[in-house]
Design an enzyme around this catalytic site. Structure first.
Site, PDB file in Angstrom:
ATOM      1  N   ASP A   7      -9.908   3.830  -5.666  1.00 13.41           N
ATOM      2  CA  ASP A   7     -10.386   3.219  -4.422  1.00 13.41           C
ATOM      3  C   ASP A   7     -10.626   1.724  -4.612  1.00 13.41           C
ATOM      4  OD1 ASP A   7     -11.215   3.163  -1.769  1.00 13.41           O
ATOM      5  OD2 ASP A   7     -13.308   3.563  -2.263  1.00 13.41           O
ATOM      6  N   ARG A  54       0.824  -1.203   0.000  1.00 15.57           N
ATOM      7  CA  ARG A  54       0.000   0.000   0.000  1.00 15.57           C
ATOM      8  C   ARG A  54       0.865   1.262   0.000  1.00 15.57           C
ATOM      9  NH1 ARG A  54      -5.331   0.723   1.114  1.00 15.57           N
ATOM     10  NH2 ARG A  54      -5.514  -1.479   1.631  1.00 15.57           N
TER      11      ARG A  54
END
Length: 356
Positions: free
Chosen positions: A144, A66
């Site tokens: 997203d 991430r």
């Protein structure tokens, strides 16, 4: 044998074109960031260690991919970050809906069609424009939809700064916008980060119904109404049910209280316009929707992902908090023997709270 001449690219000129193309495609801002997220990684690991992510296991399962874009997509050198306004052009004021406890409050971003497809399609078009200029260009589009530090990357790309509620803020557009990213192997010049402009303001922290913003820039998602109504799949903790009020999908209080949203722009995207009158609808009416109606109404909507059972769970809590009326009691009693144990539990709580 013919030898191909290496392509010479003016990356500064290309970056300027990318921003121009992005605006032509409907993005209100486009910026370019490097992939150094070391500081953000430390904050993320601390946040996870404290358990603030609750049941959002996906926040931890990808590890540091991430915060390390080149590990998620090998070869990534830059991230093109984009911003698109979403506040619907004509909706009832959010505070008015919240103050009328018999009405349903749905987060403004979810009143229209699912934003994922809209942004992905535009980002793909942007990528194709770049491909015409640069052969051999590699990229991946995200909205997203993957382990991506969207706010941090947008901050580094000068699209805004991280507010005390942890969302991205812009002096010109507030926070009513979506973010998207294009990971690329192009060595584009990067933008300088935006400076912070929250100052001493604490409006978002003070207005949060569940005090989920435990300190400036620190959110305990387990307390957040957006988490409780969307991400949490099990029973909503008793302590938070009265605080949820009539918010049945998400919560915008921290955004509605933010002074910077005085400068927010209404969206010009038809897909983001409110559908089915959801900006001003009675809780009792929504509670009567069967699964087929739910699926039909929310086809192509962000709300669809929570499913009918969770939808009913959320509305049951809101009805428990609603002003007492014949309509509210009748709606709850009609589902007192619902097939779902999760729904029955929350209906029983609501009926007890209504004094029935």
């Amino acid at each position: 044998m013919q030898i191909e001449t290496p392509q010479i690219v003016d990356y500064t000129a290309l970056a300027a074109k990318i921003k121009e193309w992005g605006r032509e495609l409907g993005f209100q801002a486009v910026g370019i960031a490097d992939i150094n997220l070391h500081d953000a990684e430390e904050r993320l690991l601390d946040w996870l260690a404290r358990g603030f992510h609750g049941e959002m296991d996906y926040m931890a399962k990808h590890g540091v991919k991430r915060t390390r874009p080149a590990e998620l997509i090998p070869g990534t050198l830059r991230v093109i970050s984009v911003r698109m306004d979403y506040y619907p052009p004509t909706v009832k004021d959010g505070w008015e809906v919240i103050e009328d406890g018999s009405r349903a409050f749905i987060s403004r971003y979810a009143l229209g069609r699912d934003y994922h497809k809209v942004l992905r399609k535009r980002l793909e078009k942007l990528a194709q424009k770049i491909r015409i200029e640069v052969s051999g260009f590699s990229y991946r589009v995200f909205t997203d939809s993957a382990p991506v530090m969207e706010v941090e990357l947008a901050y580094k790309a000068r699209l805004g700064w991280r507010g005390k509620h942890t969302l991205l803020l812009s002096r010109d557009h507030g926070s009513w916008f979506f973010l998207g990213e294009l990971y690329t192997d192009l060595p584009l010049p990067i933008d300088e980060s935006e400076s912070e402009h929250c100052g001493t303001c604490m409006a978002c922290i003070q207005v949060c119904p569940t005090q989920a913003i435990i300190a400036p820039y620190k959110l305990d998602a387990r307390r957040c109404i957006s988490y409780l109504t969307i991400e949490l799949k099990s029973s909503i903790p008793l302590e938070f049910r009265p605080l949820i009020g009539n918010r049945i999908y998400g919560c915008d209080d921290c955004q509605m209280a933010c002074p910077w949203n005085r400068f927010a722009h209404k969206s010009l995207e038809p897909d983001f316009a409110a559908r089915h009158g959801l900006d001003d609808v009675a809780l009792a009416e929504l509670f009567g929707w069967d699964e087929e109606t739910f699926n039909q109404k929310f086809s192509g909507s962000a709300v669809y992902r929570i499913g009918h059972e969770q939808w009913l769970r959320n509305i049951a809590v809101a009805l428990g908090n609603a002003p007492n009326s014949i309509e509210v009691l009748a709606a709850l009693q009609a589902r007192a023997q619902d097939a779902s144990p999760l729904v029955r539990e929350h209906v029983a709580w609501a009926l007890e709270r209504q004094g029935s």
